[in-house]
Design an enzyme around this catalytic site. Structure first.
Site, PDB file in Angstrom:
ATOM      1  N   ASP A  13      -3.430  -9.629   7.609  1.00  0.00           N
ATOM      2  CA  ASP A  13      -2.183  -8.968   8.059  1.00  0.00           C
ATOM      3  C   ASP A  13      -1.510  -9.594   9.283  1.00  0.00           C
ATOM      4  OD1 ASP A  13      -3.094  -7.331   6.046  1.00  0.00           O
ATOM      5  OD2 ASP A  13      -3.108  -5.481   7.224  1.00  0.00           O
ATOM      6  N   ASP A  51      -0.160  -6.574   4.236  1.00  0.00           N
ATOM      7  CA  ASP A  51       0.176  -5.152   4.113  1.00  0.00           C
ATOM      8  C   ASP A  51       1.549  -5.090   3.433  1.00  0.00           C
ATOM      9  OD1 ASP A  51      -1.157  -2.721   4.880  1.00  0.00           O
ATOM     10  OD2 ASP A  51       0.377  -2.346   6.412  1.00  0.00           O
ATOM     11  N   HIS A  53       3.932  -2.285   1.721  1.00  0.00           N
ATOM     12  CA  HIS A  53       4.192  -0.896   1.327  1.00  0.00           C
ATOM     13  C   HIS A  53       5.562  -0.711   0.670  1.00  0.00           C
ATOM     14  CE1 HIS A  53       0.697   0.224   3.640  1.00  0.00           C
ATOM     15  NE2 HIS A  53       1.232  -0.100   4.799  1.00  0.00           N
ATOM     16  N   HIS A  57       6.372   5.223   1.825  1.00  0.00           N
ATOM     17  CA  HIS A  57       4.914   5.215   1.657  1.00  0.00           C
ATOM     18  C   HIS A  57       4.266   6.410   2.371  1.00  0.00           C
ATOM     19  CE1 HIS A  57       0.736   3.602   2.258  1.00  0.00           C
ATOM     20  NE2 HIS A  57       0.931   3.333   0.991  1.00  0.00           N
ATOM     21  N   HIS A  86       6.518   0.377   8.347  1.00  0.00           N
ATOM     22  CA  HIS A  86       6.140  -1.010   8.648  1.00  0.00           C
ATOM     23  C   HIS A  86       5.818  -1.749   7.353  1.00  0.00           C
ATOM     24  CE1 HIS A  86       2.312   1.072   8.213  1.00  0.00           C
ATOM     25  NE2 HIS A  86       1.814  -0.098   7.830  1.00  0.00           N
ATOM     26  N   LYS A 111      -1.691  -5.359  -0.305  1.00  0.00           N
ATOM     27  CA  LYS A 111      -2.390  -4.064  -0.326  1.00  0.00           C
ATOM     28  C   LYS A 111      -1.499  -2.991   0.257  1.00  0.00           C
ATOM     29  CE  LYS A 111      -4.480  -5.085   4.099  1.00  0.00           C
ATOM     30  NZ  LYS A 111      -3.822  -3.993   4.851  1.00  0.00           N
ATOM     31  N   CYS A 156      -7.333  -2.662   9.989  1.00  0.00           N
ATOM     32  CA  CYS A 156      -7.489  -3.447   8.754  1.00  0.00           C
ATOM     33  C   CYS A 156      -8.636  -4.446   8.809  1.00  0.00           C
ATOM     34  CB  CYS A 156      -6.180  -4.119   8.394  1.00  0.00           C
ATOM     35  SG  CYS A 156      -4.975  -2.885   7.846  1.00  0.00           S
TER      36      CYS A 156
HETATM   37  C1  VGL Z   1      -2.635  -1.779   9.700  1.00  0.00           C
HETATM   38  C2  VGL Z   1      -1.989   0.310  10.349  1.00  0.00           C
HETATM   39  C3  VGL Z   1      -1.258   0.468   9.207  1.00  0.00           C
HETATM   40  C4  VGL Z   1      -3.412  -3.016  10.019  1.00  0.00           C
HETATM   41  C5  VGL Z   1      -1.918  -1.639   8.537  1.00  0.00           C
HETATM   42  O1  VGL Z   1      -3.074  -4.100   9.488  1.00  0.00           O
HETATM   43  O2  VGL Z   1      -4.361  -2.918  10.832  1.00  0.00           O
HETATM   44  N1  VGL Z   1      -2.687  -0.799  10.596  1.00  0.00           N
HETATM   45  N2  VGL Z   1      -1.222  -0.523   8.301  1.00  0.00           N
HETATM   46 ZN    ZN Z   2       0.126  -0.379   6.670  1.00  0.00          ZN
END
Ligand code: VGL
Ligand code: ZN
Length: 208
Positions: A13, A51, A53, A57, A86, A111, A156
């Site tokens: 991510d 990430d 979405h 979401h 995000h 994901k 994550c």
């Molecule tokens: C993440 C919060 C929401 C991460 C992803 O990549 O750590 N944190 N979505």
């Molecule tokens: Zn996320």
């Protein structure tokens, strides 16, 4: 150190929304990019997680009237921290950080695509049942050891590391190539959970 072809680097991510200026900026999230590029040159197998979405979401506070980002609510699969919107699919915030230089990455695993289920982990969604297929991909390629870097260490990266371990991989997290959100002590908890699970916590100097 020579790294065997049975070993993969997972870059978690490293996206615009998780770096300064983004919607869910992780402090210093951009500072790890040059180090990740250097580390990645040691690996023949590189996988990136993204990430990704849909709008609306379930993990977005904006999808739950009356709630604010960072509230924790109950969803059918358990507790869910609510986040600012995000990494919405195909937006600039969801793109990888422009400084990443990983031309040899062979797989990008997206994901969090299910509108109703979050997925911090690159292996298993938050319902703890739906897999992304990543463990199968790695196993079919003969990989038995994974190193992880990226964002955020306490969300994550941690969940990906715990799931990699549970799937039977030797698992290492390169701490100085990660940064944390650190929400209500989440960083200390993450370190403890990873240690308890047998995830190796190392520094990049052990690899380069
Ligand atoms: C993440 C919060 C929401 C991460 C992803 O990549 O750590 N944190 N979505
Ligand atoms: Zn996320």
């Amino acid at each position: 150190m020579a790294i065997s072809s049975r070993t993969a680097l997972l870059v978690i991510d490293v996206q615009n929304d998780f770096t300064p200026g983004g919607q869910l900026a992780v402090p210093e999230g951009d500072l790890i990019v040059p180090l990740i590029n250097r580390l990645a040159r040691q690996f023949t197998q590189v996988v990136m997680a993204q990430d990704w979405h849909p709008t609306g979401h379930a993990s977005f506070a904006s999808s739950h009237p009356g709630h604010q980002p960072y509230d924790v609510i109950q969803l059918p699969y358990g507790e869910q921290t609510l986040w600012p919107d995000h990494c919405v699919q195909s937006t600039a915030g969801a793109e990888f950080h422009r400084g990443l230089d990983l031309p040899h990455a062979q797989l990008i695993i997206r994901k969090g695509c299910n509108p109703d289920i979050d997925s911090y982990s690159a292996f298993l969604e938050a319902d703890r049942r739906t897999t992304t297929g990543l463990a199968g991909y790695l196993k079919e390629r003969g990989i038995d050891t994974v190193y992880m870097v990226g964002l955020a260490l306490d969300f994550c990266v941690m969940f990906s590391a715990l799931d990699a371990r549970a799937a039977g991989f030797n698992t290492y997290v390169v701490l100085d190539a990660c940064r944390a959100i650190d929400l209500n002590g989440s960083l200390a908890t993450a370190i403890e959970r990873m240690q308890d699970a047998g995830v190796g916590l190392i520094q990049s100097t052990e690899l380069i």
